[in-house]
Scaffold this motif. Sequence first.
Motif, short mmCIF file in Angstrom:
data_model
loop_
_atom_site.label_atom_id
_atom_site.label_comp_id
_atom_site.label_asym_id
_atom_site.label_seq_id
_atom_site.Cartn_x
_atom_site.Cartn_y
_atom_site.Cartn_z
N UNK A 35 0.85 -1.19 0.00
CA UNK A 35 0.00 0.00 0.00
C UNK A 35 0.88 1.23 0.00
N UNK A 36 0.37 2.32 -0.59
CA UNK A 36 1.12 3.57 -0.47
C UNK A 36 0.71 4.30 0.81
N UNK A 37 -0.24 3.70 1.58
CA UNK A 37 -0.66 4.32 2.83
C UNK A 37 0.08 3.67 4.00
N UNK A 38 0.53 4.49 4.97
CA UNK A 38 1.28 3.90 6.09
C UNK A 38 0.37 3.41 7.21
N UNK A 39 0.92 2.50 8.03
CA UNK A 39 0.33 2.21 9.34
C UNK A 39 -0.98 1.45 9.37
N UNK A 40 -1.30 0.68 8.33
CA UNK A 40 -2.62 0.04 8.30
C UNK A 40 -2.55 -1.48 8.55
N UNK A 46 6.51 -1.17 8.86
CA UNK A 46 6.82 -0.23 9.95
C UNK A 46 8.21 -0.52 10.54
N UNK A 47 8.65 -1.80 10.40
CA UNK A 47 9.97 -2.16 10.95
C UNK A 47 11.00 -2.34 9.85
N UNK A 48 10.78 -1.69 8.72
CA UNK A 48 11.82 -1.61 7.70
C UNK A 48 11.69 -2.57 6.53
#
Length: 186
Positions: A135-140, A168-170
Amino acid sequence: MYGMVNKAVENLVTIKFGADKWRAVKKKAGVTIEAFISNDAYDDSITYSLVGAASEVLGLTPSEILFAFGEFWVLHTARLDYGDLLSSAGRDLPEFLDYLPSFHIRVALIFPHLKPPRFEVSDRGPDRLTMHYFSHRPGLSDFVKGLFSGLGKMYETPLTVTQTKSKDQGAEHDEFLLQWGAVAAA
Ligand code: HEM
């Protein structure tokens, strides 16, 4: 994201916690829109602000809210408003998971400005597979876990969801090991 997503957040908060809490969430998020229109596209920042504010007002972590939202999306929003689309995608859980990479292509026929997630399946076995989520959206990722959990409940099939790689962890993208049936019930 399309208004239907913000509307689903509204329904989740209102049904599970009450209309007063939803008013408080909107106020904290600084959202002045009276009613979201399902088929209108809104800035993603509105959805993120609502989730952040809901977490503060309801005293839940963002992870807990996103997971609950994923389950609610499948079990409530999708099932009630897009039941035919959802049920035509699979007769059982494994069939639905196999089809998921193509699913939002059909959703995009209804919502032409959709910026859909991308899913890929690998290592498919009789009772497991690896689902890759881009996804191009973060944190989902917790939202995605909640979606899978909701699908397990919808198909009344025991399912375990283990995140094996995290953006989130790289990692380059998120990866989930999904196991169903006896291996998940054990
Ligand atoms: C009938 C059922 C469904 C409909 C109508 C639907 C529709 C949508 C819509 C409108 C969005 C917002 C994207 C945008 O506005 O640009 C979205 C996002 C998303 N959907 Fe679905 N969806 C459905 C089922 C599912 C299922 C079953 C999954 C996964 C198991 C899923 C995974 C996602 C994810 C992860 C996002 C977040 C966007 C992103 O990652 O960039 N959806 N979907």
